[in-house]
Design a protein around this motif. Structure first.
Motif, PDB file in Angstrom:
ATOM      1  N   TYR A 192       0.838  -1.196   0.000  1.00  0.00           N
ATOM      2  CA  TYR A 192       0.000   0.000   0.000  1.00  0.00           C
ATOM      3  C   TYR A 192       0.880   1.255   0.000  1.00  0.00           C
ATOM      4  CZ  TYR A 192      -2.765  -3.768   2.038  1.00  0.00           C
ATOM      5  OH  TYR A 192      -3.338  -4.982   2.284  1.00  0.00           O
ATOM      6  N   ILE A 244      -4.929  -1.263   7.835  1.00  0.00           N
ATOM      7  CA  ILE A 244      -5.578  -1.434   6.533  1.00  0.00           C
ATOM      8  C   ILE A 244      -5.981  -2.889   6.334  1.00  0.00           C
ATOM      9  CG2 ILE A 244      -5.165  -1.415   4.039  1.00  0.00           C
ATOM     10  CD1 ILE A 244      -3.387   1.062   4.505  1.00  0.00           C
ATOM     11  N   LEU A 272      -9.682  -4.295   5.740  1.00  0.00           N
ATOM     12  CA  LEU A 272     -10.033  -5.089   4.554  1.00  0.00           C
ATOM     13  C   LEU A 272     -10.698  -6.405   4.942  1.00  0.00           C
ATOM     14  CD1 LEU A 272      -6.869  -4.480   2.345  1.00  0.00           C
ATOM     15  CD2 LEU A 272      -9.171  -3.589   1.930  1.00  0.00           C
ATOM     16  N   ALA A 330      -9.686   1.948   3.420  1.00  0.00           N
ATOM     17  CA  ALA A 330      -9.777   0.504   3.176  1.00  0.00           C
ATOM     18  C   ALA A 330     -11.221   0.026   3.196  1.00  0.00           C
ATOM     19  CB  ALA A 330      -8.958  -0.248   4.210  1.00  0.00           C
ATOM     20  N   GLY A 362     -10.360   1.667  -2.066  1.00  0.00           N
ATOM     21  CA  GLY A 362      -9.565   0.475  -2.342  1.00  0.00           C
ATOM     22  C   GLY A 362      -9.385   0.192  -3.815  1.00  0.00           C
TER      23      GLY A 362
END
Length: 435
Positions: free
Chosen positions: A244, A254, A258, A312, A316
């Motif tokens: 990232y 993150i 996710l 996130a 994304g």
């Protein structure tokens, strides 16, 4: 090499890069090496300045743990500029990069305090990446210029008077940090040149009373870390590649967000979120709170725990979140800011016990149906224990360059880089990059 080049090509339009490009053009000078984003060739030191700025500008560059250095962003541009200027082979370039990175992170480890659980450089607000990177870059540059052992040693010792960098911009704003690795790469090439011209450095540059470690770290330094197992036990494999394009301290948060998203949890389901992280990283990703829940720009959003969690969950791309999540427009998005405002950052004791060998986090979500969901991430994606595959690294390069290169050219560069050890020179690679 591939990761550094991809990160650099993705950063060509960054404002800090444009500022450096302007200065490089004003300086002019002898054509020696490719400066990404500029036509023709430029002095090697100028190419390294621009290259190091590009490599670090998006905070997408690799990280070594537990030194918390981003070694490639300085070493690769310095080595690449000198290798092109000196018509070195691909194998010689790779050797120099490996040695430069190893030296950089070992000096960084000499400033790591195990009792403190953190880098002393970092605790003092010093950017160890730039300070130590200048030394590793100087070693690489001197090697590629054909220097003997004594001259390489002097290049390293000279560079110790040149590396610098303060981390205050991480906390309160400013874009100067983007240039730290560029200036370190410029210093590296300059130090190597000065050593070849006869300038000398102190033989006790590391351990001396007024040497680098005492000056930057005081009595908390560990000079033995530089030599212990040198040539046998390599620190290089402990480098983590970032999936990232944001501060590495935010990555576990993150990943946790996710996971919540993959489980079907949406922003509308969430009442509040608590992001637990190592105490030492909260100064970077959680403080000051008002600035972290409303970042000033896309760049500042990359250093915000609350914002990156929100990104996130709501945005994304790429490998999870990607460059489109760190534009100024994205950072000002009302929905993202509203969700970021529901995130509180706190110290987490379990994360403290792991840091800085990993950058762990725990994310807890209180949901509108009354339930509570917790995701804990203790091993960062992209590191030795949870590596990115070759396909994922190639995907990162392709995504990094999709606005700069055709897919065919990106694939060709990847193939050339992976085959560098067999190339007698860098002409094909630099031609692909220069155009």
């Amino acid at each position: 090499m591939l990761d550094a080049l991809g990160n650099s090509l993705a950063a060509l339009d960054a404002p800090a890069v444009q500022a450096v490009r302007t200065v490089v053009e004003e300086w002019g000078g002898t054509p020696q090496a490719t400066a990404l984003g500029l036509p023709g060739r430029w002095p090697a030191a100028s190419a390294a300045l621009l290259g190091g700025t590009l490599a670090h500008a998006l905070d997408f560059d690799d990280t070594h743990l537990p030194s918390v250095l981003h070694p490639s962003a300085t070493v690769v541009p310095a080595a690449l500029a000198v290798a092109e200027a000196r018509k070195a082979s691909g194998a010689a370039l790779l050797d120099a990069v490996a040695v430069g990175i190893e030296l950089s992170v070992r000096v960084g480890m000499a400033g790591y305090d195990a009792a403190l659980g953190n880098s002393v450089f970092f605790e003092r607000g010093l950017h160890a990446t730039a300070i130590c990177g200048a030394l590793g870059g100087a070693a690489a540059a001197a090697m590629l210029a054909g220097a003997d052992a004594d001259t390489i040693a002097h290049a390293i010792a000279i560079a110790a008077s040149m590396g610098s960098g303060l981390l205050e911009a991480n906390r309160t704003g400013g874009t100067v940090k983007r240039v730290h690795c560029g200036w370190a790469a410029h210093a590296a090439v300059t130090a190597a040149g000065l050593a070849r011209a006869g300038l000398t450095g102190p033989p006790t540059v590391f351990e001396g009373r007024f040497g680098l470690l005492q000056a930057f770290c005081g009595d908390q330094c560990n000079p033995d870390a530089i030599l212990n197992g040198l040539g046998e036990d390599w620190e290089l494999p402990k480098v983590f590649f970032k999936p990232y394009p944001c501060n590495h301290f935010t990555h576990a948060g993150i990943d946790a967000a996710l996971r919540l998203r993959a489980a079907g949890i949406t922003a509308a389901d969430i009442v509040r979120l608590e992001l637990g992280a190592p105490t030492a990283v909260l100064r970077t990703i959680g403080e000051p709170h008002a600035a972290k829940i409303r970042p000033l720009s896309g760049y500042h959003a990359a250093f915000s725990g609350p914002y990156t969690v929100a990104a996130a969950l709501l945005g994304g791309g790429g490998l999870g979140v990607f460059h489109q999540d760190f534009t100024d427009t994205a950072a000002a998005d009302a929905q993202r800011l509203a969700l970021a405002a529901r995130v509180t950052c706190v110290a987490d004791a379990r994360s403290d016990a792991i840091f800085p060998h990993q950058f762990p986090a725990v994310l807890t979500a209180w949901l509108r149906d009354g339930s509570v969901r917790t995701e804990r991430v203790e091993m960062n994606r992209g590191g030795p224990g949870n590596p990115l595959s070759e396909d994922e690294l190639a995907t990162k390069f392709r995504l990094n360059t999709e606005h700069t290169l055709s897919a065919d050219r990106a694939d060709r560069i990847s193939k050339v880089v992976f085959g560098l050890a067999e190339h007698r020179d860098l002409d094909e690679l630099m031609s692909l990059l220069r155009t």
